[in-house]
Design an enzyme around this catalytic site. Structure first.
Site, PDB file in Angstrom:
ATOM      1  N   GLY A  39       0.791  -1.223   0.000  1.00 29.23           N
ATOM      2  CA  GLY A  39       0.000   0.000   0.000  1.00 29.23           C
ATOM      3  C   GLY A  39       0.822   1.271   0.000  1.00 29.23           C
ATOM      4  O   GLY A  39       0.268   2.373   0.041  1.00 29.23           O
ATOM      5  N   SER A 110       9.979  -7.049  -0.554  1.00 37.11           N
ATOM      6  CA  SER A 110      11.362  -7.418  -0.180  1.00 37.11           C
ATOM      7  C   SER A 110      11.734  -6.787   1.159  1.00 37.11           C
ATOM      8  O   SER A 110      12.549  -5.868   1.204  1.00 37.11           O
ATOM      9  CB  SER A 110      12.358  -7.023  -1.277  1.00 37.11           C
ATOM     10  OG  SER A 110      12.143  -5.715  -1.766  1.00 37.11           O
TER      11      SER A 110
END
Length: 206
Positions: A39, A110
């Site tokens: 988001g 990541s």
């Protein structure tokens, strides 16, 4: 992997080199690795940038984390080991795309610094630009386009980055973007970075 099997694998050199492809494309290849919370705006910014590159005849491709997990990495969970393997596989794909002369935009959470450093080392430092989308978790959660934060808060999903699992912010990202800034302003910054690194010719998007 079985060592005997590994010893029987030989790298096949291509007649058409990366340099030849870059010369034909009229620009160099590089990886922009977008990292940040779910988001934060990674995919939105990367998509907007890719549209600009495409309209200006620049060969690029966007690799999105969810898309990759739906195919190439569909066998992986969200355990630490599988998260690491997910990033490793993406890195190997990106390595081949670099040799194809493309500008690759990778949008993937990541969450761990060592994952991102692993890819940087895998690709070579000059080929990798870490783009950190800095967006407060409160804003990410208020956006919640996939309703993942809501599910994480209610226990419907586990191992969710930012709630149950840690996100390690980059100490010294190559590019720092504010996820609350406009798409146009963030894209301008990225275009300028690509130009300053002699990847592309200047593009005016005003």
């Amino acid at each position: 992997m079985n060592n005997n099997f590994q010893n029987n694998i030989f790298w096949q050199k291509h007649s058409i080199t990366r340099l030849k492809r870059e010369k034909k494309n009229g620009h160099k290849s590089i990886v922009l690795w977008f990292t940040g919370l779910s988001g934060s705006g990674k995919s939105t910014i990367a998509n907007f940038l890719e549209e600009i590159l495409f309209k200006n005849g620049i060969n690029s491709y966007l690799l999105d984390g969810d898309n990759i997990r739906s195919g190439l990495c569909s066998d992986l969970s969200f355990s630490l080991a599988d998260r690491n393997e997910n990033i490793r596989r993406i890195g190997e794909v990106v390595k081949m795309m670099l040799h194809a002369g493309l500008i690759i935009l990778v949008s993937v959470i990541s969450p761990y610094r060592n994952q991102r450093e692993m890819v940087r080392q895998m690709l070579g430092k000059k080929n990798f630009l870490e783009v950190f989308i800095d967006t407060p978790i409160e804003i990410c959660e208020s956006r919640d386009p996939k309703k993942l934060y809501k599910q994480a808060r209610t226990g419907q999903i586990s191992d969710f980055t930012g709630i149950q699992c840690t996100y390690e912010t980059p100490n010294t990202p190559d590019v720092l973007l504010k996820g609350t800034d406009s798409l146009k302003n963030n894209s301008k910054k990225l275009i300028k970075i690509l130009y300053n690194h002699n990847i592309i010719s200047f593009i005016n998007i005003d």
